[in-house]
Design a protein around this motif. Structure first.
Motif, short mmCIF file in Angstrom:
data_model
loop_
_atom_site.label_atom_id
_atom_site.label_comp_id
_atom_site.label_asym_id
_atom_site.label_seq_id
_atom_site.Cartn_x
_atom_site.Cartn_y
_atom_site.Cartn_z
N CYS A 289 0.83 -1.22 0.00
CA CYS A 289 0.00 0.00 0.00
C CYS A 289 0.86 1.26 0.00
O CYS A 289 0.53 2.24 -0.67
CB CYS A 289 -0.93 -0.01 1.21
N ARG A 290 1.96 1.23 0.77
CA ARG A 290 2.79 2.43 0.87
C ARG A 290 3.46 2.78 -0.45
O ARG A 290 3.77 3.95 -0.71
CB ARG A 290 3.84 2.26 1.97
N SER A 291 3.66 1.75 -1.29
CA SER A 291 4.28 2.01 -2.59
C SER A 291 3.25 2.30 -3.69
O SER A 291 3.60 2.59 -4.83
CB SER A 291 5.13 0.80 -3.01
N CYS A 292 1.97 2.20 -3.35
CA CYS A 292 0.90 2.43 -4.33
C CYS A 292 0.70 3.93 -4.55
O CYS A 292 0.83 4.75 -3.62
CB CYS A 292 -0.40 1.80 -3.83
N LYS A 293 0.38 4.29 -5.79
CA LYS A 293 0.19 5.70 -6.12
C LYS A 293 -1.04 6.31 -5.45
O LYS A 293 -1.17 7.53 -5.38
CB LYS A 293 0.08 5.86 -7.64
N HIS A 294 -1.92 5.44 -4.95
CA HIS A 294 -3.14 5.93 -4.29
C HIS A 294 -3.02 5.94 -2.77
O HIS A 294 -4.02 6.13 -2.07
CB HIS A 294 -4.34 5.08 -4.70
N TYR A 295 -1.83 5.69 -2.26
CA TYR A 295 -1.63 5.68 -0.81
C TYR A 295 -1.95 7.07 -0.25
O TYR A 295 -1.46 8.08 -0.76
CB TYR A 295 -0.20 5.29 -0.46
N GLY A 296 -2.74 7.09 0.76
CA GLY A 296 -3.21 8.36 1.34
C GLY A 296 -4.65 8.64 0.96
O GLY A 296 -5.37 9.29 1.71
N ARG A 297 -5.06 8.13 -0.20
CA ARG A 297 -6.47 8.24 -0.61
C ARG A 297 -7.20 6.94 -0.31
O ARG A 297 -8.31 6.94 0.21
CB ARG A 297 -6.56 8.55 -2.10
N CYS A 298 -6.58 5.82 -0.67
CA CYS A 298 -7.20 4.50 -0.43
C CYS A 298 -6.86 4.02 0.97
O CYS A 298 -7.74 3.80 1.79
CB CYS A 298 -6.70 3.50 -1.48
N ALA A 299 -5.60 3.85 1.26
CA ALA A 299 -5.14 3.42 2.58
C ALA A 299 -4.40 4.56 3.26
O ALA A 299 -3.54 5.21 2.64
CB ALA A 299 -4.23 2.20 2.44
N LYS A 300 -4.73 4.82 4.50
CA LYS A 300 -4.07 5.88 5.26
C LYS A 300 -3.26 5.33 6.43
O LYS A 300 -2.42 6.01 6.99
CB LYS A 300 -5.11 6.88 5.77
N SER A 301 -3.55 4.07 6.79
CA SER A 301 -2.85 3.44 7.90
C SER A 301 -1.49 2.90 7.45
O SER A 301 -1.32 2.47 6.30
CB SER A 301 -3.69 2.29 8.46
N LYS A 302 -0.52 2.87 8.35
CA LYS A 302 0.80 2.33 8.03
C LYS A 302 0.73 0.82 7.81
O LYS A 302 1.59 0.25 7.13
CB LYS A 302 1.77 2.63 9.18
N GLU A 303 -0.26 0.16 8.38
CA GLU A 303 -0.40 -1.29 8.21
C GLU A 303 -1.01 -1.66 6.86
O GLU A 303 -1.10 -2.83 6.51
CB GLU A 303 -1.29 -1.88 9.33
N GLY A 304 -1.46 -0.69 6.09
CA GLY A 304 -2.04 -0.96 4.79
C GLY A 304 -3.56 -1.03 4.84
O GLY A 304 -4.18 -0.97 5.92
N ARG A 305 -4.18 -1.19 3.67
CA ARG A 305 -5.63 -1.16 3.56
C ARG A 305 -6.26 -2.41 4.18
O ARG A 305 -5.81 -3.54 3.99
CB ARG A 305 -6.05 -1.06 2.09
N ALA A 306 -7.35 -2.20 4.91
CA ALA A 306 -8.16 -3.29 5.49
C ALA A 306 -9.63 -2.99 5.21
O ALA A 306 -10.04 -1.83 5.15
CB ALA A 306 -7.91 -3.40 6.99
N ILE A 307 -10.42 -4.03 5.02
CA ILE A 307 -11.86 -3.88 4.82
C ILE A 307 -12.59 -4.89 5.70
O ILE A 307 -12.04 -5.93 6.05
CB ILE A 307 -12.29 -4.05 3.35
N VAL A 308 -13.84 -4.55 6.04
CA VAL A 308 -14.69 -5.43 6.84
C VAL A 308 -15.94 -5.75 6.04
O VAL A 308 -16.59 -4.85 5.51
CB VAL A 308 -15.07 -4.77 8.18
N LYS A 309 -16.26 -7.03 5.94
CA LYS A 309 -17.42 -7.49 5.18
C LYS A 309 -18.28 -8.40 6.04
O LYS A 309 -17.81 -8.97 7.03
CB LYS A 309 -16.97 -8.26 3.93
N LEU A 310 -19.55 -8.52 5.67
CA LEU A 310 -20.41 -9.48 6.34
C LEU A 310 -19.89 -10.89 6.11
O LEU A 310 -19.27 -11.17 5.07
CB LEU A 310 -21.84 -9.39 5.81
#
Length: 399
Positions: A370-391
């Motif tokens: 995530c930190r190397s992704c061009k969308h870092y800061g818009r998609c993922a803001k946490s240092k641990e990277g993007r996380a999602i929660v689903k049913l």
């Protein structure tokens, strides 16, 4: 210009019999025909005319009066009594009978359970006439205010507050009574203080009783006027009342089933109401629809498992607001690998399950992705990277 004037004393002005007072296309005739075809044995209303005792009013006529009155918003027995004297359609419907308000009230009270069954028979009658298809059903609820004051509503917090206030007031009154006892009688009213002290103690006892009832019942709210009512949120704010559920058929919008419940939300009502409507129809509908207030996965799956197509939007869909490019719904699920693929192609793998909330969490394996992704800061803001929660069963939700 000439005027048309009426003449009350003209003998041959009015028809000779009641039948001529109502035209053949008057709606009251439909109500008369409907009640005539009802199964009174199924309604548990006796039609035996050979009973011993004083003559009673015809149960069919009494039921016609109540059903027709309700349809036109006339519920009170005194207003129904007045209608039998002054309203031509009521006079025709009753055949000239004029029961007093006590008789009307007594018939309604004695046949309350029968009145609840009239709607079911009405739905079956409409099915026979082809007015109800039973293919697509729509469910919705509305809040009905109870005949009870908000000031008679008690919560545990309010009871505790009042008990503390009453204790302080009782203590103050006792001190004042003691002070007056040691002085001359002309300096104060001991009788008035003792009366207020007695009333405060009685009120404290009543509040303590309500407090005990709250604890025993496990409820968080009780109205001392109408104990079955609940505190509910409506368009006018919070009201003390009930939640009325209604299931209507798609063809003409006719009511198939209705029930008043004391749950403040609709979240647990979908399956129960649709099943009761299907019981009235004598079969299973093809499609069941409701708004986002019924979006409970267990309820929806319970109806879907019966072969019924369920159409209920999620809370997010109901907002009708477009989601951003990195919203959870933009992540594609890979069932074979049990992971989600982000818009840039990275995988979010399964992390843990919260069975209490019925949700599963997914996260990227390496935060560096995530930190190397061009969308870092818009998609993922946490240092641990993007996380999602689903049913847990997100597939059913999307379906």
């Amino acid at each position: 210009m000439a005027y048309k004037c009426g003449e009350r004393h003209q003998i041959d002005l009015l028809p000779a019999c009641l039948e001529d007072y109502v035209s053949l296309d008057d709606p009251v005739r439909a109500y008369d025909a409907f009640v005539e075809q009802l199964d009174f044995e199924g309604l548990e209303i006796s039609l035996a005319s050979d009973q011993v005792g004083a003559p009673e009013y015809d149960p069919k006529a009494m039921l016609k009066l109540l059903v027709y009155g309700c349809s036109y918003g006339i519920y009170r027995s005194r207003k129904l009594e007045r209608a039998t004297y002054h309203n031509l359609s009521f006079i025709w419907l009753m055949g000239g009978l004029k029961p007093d308000h006590k008789t009307i009230w007594r018939f309604r009270e004695n046949n309350r359970s029968s009145m609840e069954k009239v709607l079911n028979q009405c739905a079956r009658f409409c099915i026979r006439l082809g007015l109800i298809e039973g293919n697509t059903l729509f469910l919705d609820g509305t809040r009905i205010k109870a005949n009870a004051s908000d000031s008679r509503s008690w919560t545990k917090k309010r009871c505790e507050w009042y008990l503390k206030k009453a204790e302080k007031r009782i203590s103050a009154l006792l001190d004042e009574c003691s002070t007056l006892d040691g002085k001359e009688s002309g300096e104060g009213s001991l009788v008035g203080l003792e009366g207020e002290l007695r009333d405060t103690r009685k009120m404290k006892e009543r509040v303590a009783e309500v407090m005990g009832e709250l604890e025993r019942s496990g409820r968080n709210h009780i109205n001392t006027t109408d104990r079955e009512s609940r505190l509910m949120k409506s368009g006018d704010g919070y009201v003390v009342g009930y939640n009325m559920q209604a299931v209507v058929d798609d063809k003409h919008g006719l009511i198939v089933h209705a029930e008043v419940v004391d749950e403040s939300t609709d979240i647990h009502q979908f399956r129960n109401q649709i099943e009761q409507a299907n019981s009235v129809l004598g079969g299973t509908c093809k499609v069941a629809c409701a708004d986002s207030g019924y979006a409970n996965m267990e309820e929806l799956k319970g109806v879907e498992s019966q072969g019924i197509k369920v159409i209920v939007p999620s809370q997010m869909q109901a907002l009708h607001e477009p989601t951003g490019p990195f919203h959870n719904d933009k992540f594609i699920y890979d069932k074979d690998r049990d992971c989600y693929i982000c818009p840039e192609g990275a995988s979010l793998c399964y992390r843990k399950t919260d069975y209490g909330a019925g949700k599963k969490a997914y996260q990227v394996k390496k935060s560096s992705i995530c930190r190397s992704c061009k969308h870092y800061g818009r998609c993922a803001k946490s240092k641990e990277g993007r996380a999602i929660v689903k049913l847990i069963d997100d597939e059913s939700k999307r379906r």
